[in-house]
Write a protein that holds these residues in place. Structure first.
Motif, mmCIF file in Angstrom:
data_model
loop_
_atom_site.group_PDB
_atom_site.id
_atom_site.type_symbol
_atom_site.label_atom_id
_atom_site.label_comp_id
_atom_site.label_asym_id
_atom_site.label_seq_id
_atom_site.Cartn_x
_atom_site.Cartn_y
_atom_site.Cartn_z
ATOM 1 N N UNK A 115 44.088 39.148 145.528
ATOM 2 C CA UNK A 115 44.884 39.913 144.566
ATOM 3 C C UNK A 115 46.179 39.172 144.231
ATOM 4 N N UNK A 116 46.835 38.663 145.256
ATOM 5 C CA UNK A 116 48.102 37.961 145.050
ATOM 6 C C UNK A 116 47.907 36.733 144.167
ATOM 7 N N UNK A 117 46.879 35.944 144.463
ATOM 8 C CA UNK A 117 46.636 34.730 143.689
ATOM 9 C C UNK A 117 46.225 35.068 142.254
ATOM 10 N N UNK A 118 45.431 36.124 142.089
ATOM 11 C CA UNK A 118 45.022 36.537 140.747
ATOM 12 C C UNK A 118 46.220 36.907 139.889
ATOM 13 N N UNK A 119 47.173 37.641 140.477
ATOM 14 C CA UNK A 119 48.384 38.035 139.739
ATOM 15 C C UNK A 119 49.221 36.815 139.369
ATOM 16 N N UNK A 120 49.366 35.887 140.308
ATOM 17 C CA UNK A 120 50.170 34.689 140.057
ATOM 18 C C UNK A 120 49.586 33.873 138.909
ATOM 19 N N UNK A 121 48.271 33.694 138.923
ATOM 20 C CA UNK A 121 47.608 32.920 137.867
ATOM 21 C C UNK A 121 47.743 33.622 136.524
ATOM 22 N N UNK A 122 47.626 34.948 136.524
ATOM 23 C CA UNK A 122 47.751 35.714 135.283
ATOM 24 C C UNK A 122 49.140 35.557 134.664
ATOM 25 N N UNK A 123 50.164 35.554 135.502
ATOM 26 C CA UNK A 123 51.538 35.380 135.012
ATOM 27 C C UNK A 123 51.701 34.000 134.366
ATOM 28 N N UNK A 124 51.158 32.971 135.013
ATOM 29 C CA UNK A 124 51.229 31.623 134.449
ATOM 30 C C UNK A 124 50.483 31.531 133.117
ATOM 31 N N UNK A 125 49.330 32.211 133.022
ATOM 32 C CA UNK A 125 48.527 32.130 131.792
ATOM 33 C C UNK A 125 49.253 32.719 130.594
ATOM 34 N N UNK A 126 50.194 33.623 130.847
ATOM 35 C CA UNK A 126 50.968 34.216 129.760
ATOM 36 C C UNK A 126 51.783 33.165 129.011
#
Length: 530
Positions: A115-126
């Motif tokens: 979950x933590x890694x998924x959120x971090x990657x999503x923020x970067x993709x923005x």
């Protein structure tokens, strides 16, 4: 069983292999019963709802973003198809691995870091400046969120007894429905704004559709915070021989729920479906030995699902999951697109009450072909979001009804009804010429997705503890394959043979409905030690 003397050893013991002092031991289900139903259960249910919401936001939000981001990223129809499904590809690629890790390392141990890694990657993709980079990041995001969604069903199920398990999953699904209802509201509030923020150091202009990607990472952050206060599944701890830790978790549940006193437990008798595994560390530390041990253990975790006693169940569950995802995830990627076309057709056509969905789609395709200058879409019609909120509200009501029916009606019958009725809605979409009615039936078509939670409940009851995580993850993997197939098939067929799209998806759901009666039914007595 052992992999080898050199590699990692996995020893399996059944409940019958261990002797218990009957006067001092308590069955696992009875221990859960004594903990009651209170704050702890509500916390697990809340976590489940937030985890499902996180997965939905990370995947379904792409459907709202595609029409708006088309000009910013210079997207072709092919690019849209790739972007709408690349997250599912990440989910498919990682599903098998997460299932293995959930069954060997733990449910919570998999959900929290993923979950933590998924959120971090999503923020970067923005902040992604290029289409190809956004594709890579969306794939990586899908790779991580795959773990939390599939493993959650096992995690929440193992904190509840048979009588409350499906109700807990449906309660979490109701929370998920509230979150799903908020997605179009959030989308409307964020996307339909007229502002931009130049970021020259990244080479992009930050627009509302990028902010939506960032906002959709928030449920994942909330889920991580909640999970920090929750323990590992006690049933999993029992399955790896950590009986003392399992007892501590059950006592913690008791304290949270009862708020006073302490539960006296000296020994626990696992349920009959609990197979105790003893995992010892490999004696050779070379990478080849570790890889061999991993692949060997992975193979041994997977093969039992396709052996004689479970083969039919596994095939049926994977097939049903595939067709449900064809609709609820694959075709749903085109839901904002189709709904927006219908709303535009109804507002611009004086005979709007005589518009079929496929007629509107064909008319839009013809318009794109004949127009010299392509008009960039900056906003979606308000009614598009209203229809989406209405559909999600129907999901909310549906989950409540399913939760109430669970104790009185068999899950197989509930699943049959969902797939058959809403599969018929998919077929009927081609025959309705009243635009308003057509949109209502079109929305009902997607309610078949409520069956995903019901099928997951069936899967949890059907498979033993040491195979449960793998079973759910593999079924979800086939489901995501359906999502990829459905999204790409719809993207290809809608402009040229729209009717066939609905015939295929509707017929797949109807056929899956009848296959539900072939899934074995598990009674409570079959799970307990005699």
């Amino acid at each position: 069983m052992a992999l080898s003397d050199k590699d990692k050893t996995v020893e399996i013991f059944t409940v019958e292999d261990e002797k218990y002092d009957k006067s001092d031991a308590i069955h696992f289900s009875d221990a859960l019963e004594k903990t009651g139903f209170g704050i702890f259960n509500y916390s697990i249910i809340l976590l489940g709802g937030v985890v499902m919401t996180c997965t939905l936001y990370e995947t379904a939000s792409v459907g709202f973003i595609l029409p708006i981001a088309e000009c910013d990223l210079n997207l072709t129809n092919r690019d849209k198809g790739i972007l709408s499904t690349i997250g599912y590809v990440g989910i498919i690629v990682s599903s098998h691995m997460w299932g293995f890790l959930a069954d060997t390392k733990g449910r919570r141990a998999v959900i929290l870091p993923s979950l933590f890694m998924g959120c971090a990657v999503s923020i970067f993709s923005s902040f992604s400046p290029r289409f190809w980079l956004l594709i890579v990041l969306k794939f990586t995001n899908g790779f991580f969120i795959s773990a939390s969604y599939a493993t959650f069903f096992v995690y929440i199920g193992e904190f509840h007894i048979d009588r409350t398990r499906t109700g807990a999953i449906m309660a979490a699904s109701c929370i998920f429905s509230v979150g799903a209802m908020l997605l179009p509201v959030v989308g409307w509030g964020v996307i339909n704004q007229n502002w931009s923020l130049p970021l020259p150091f990244l080479g992009i202009v930050y627009k509302p559709w990028r902010l939506l990607i960032l906002v959709c990472a928030c449920p994942g952050i909330l889920a991580v915070i909640i999970l920090l206060f929750l323990p590992e599944s006690p049933k999993f701890l029992l399955s790896i021989g950590k009986k003392e830790e399992a007892i501590k978790v059950i006592k913690k549940m008791y304290r949270w729920n009862r708020k006073s006193g302490d539960l006296q437990i000296n020994d626990i008798i696992p349920e009959k479906d609990t197979t105790v595994q003893n995992l010892s560390e490999p004696s050779i530390n070379t990478s080849s030995s570790l890889l061999k041990a991993f692949l060997n253990t992975l193979w041994k975790q997977t093969v039992p699902l396709f052996q004689k006693n479970l083969l039919l169940s596994t095939v049926l569950i994977c097939n049903i999951q595939f067709w449900m995802y064809v609709t609820i995830h694959g075709m749903f990627m085109w839901y904002p697109f189709i709904t927006d076309i219908m709303v535009n057709a109804m507002s611009s056509n004086s005979t709007s009450n005589a518009t079929r969905i496929c007629d509107a789609v064909h008319a839009n395709q013809l318009k794109l072909v004949t127009e010299e200058d392509h008009h960039c879409v900056e906003q979606l019609q308000d009614k598009t979001f209203i229809y989406s909120v209405t559909m999600e509200f129907c999901f909310f009501v549906g989950f409540i009804i399913i939760g109430l029916l669970d104790r009185k009606v068999q899950k197989n019958c509930i699943l049959f009804s969902l797939l058959f009725v809403f599969g018929v809605c998919g077929v009927l979409t081609n025959f309705i010429y009243n635009a308003t009615v057509a949109l209502i039936v079109f929305n009902m078509f997607f309610l078949s997705g409520a069956g995903i939670q019901v099928l997951s409940g069936i899967t949890i009851e059907l498979y033993p503890t040491h195979l449960r995580g793998m079973a759910v993850c593999i079924s979800m993997m086939f489901g995501r394959l359906g999502g990829v197939a459905g999204a790409n098939a719809a993207g290809f067929l809608l402009p040229y043979n729209c009717e066939l799209t609905f015939y295929i998806a509707g017929a797949g759901l109807i056929a899956s409905a009848f296959s539900t009666f072939l899934i074995p039914k598990v009674t409570h007595s079959e799970k307990m030690v005699s």
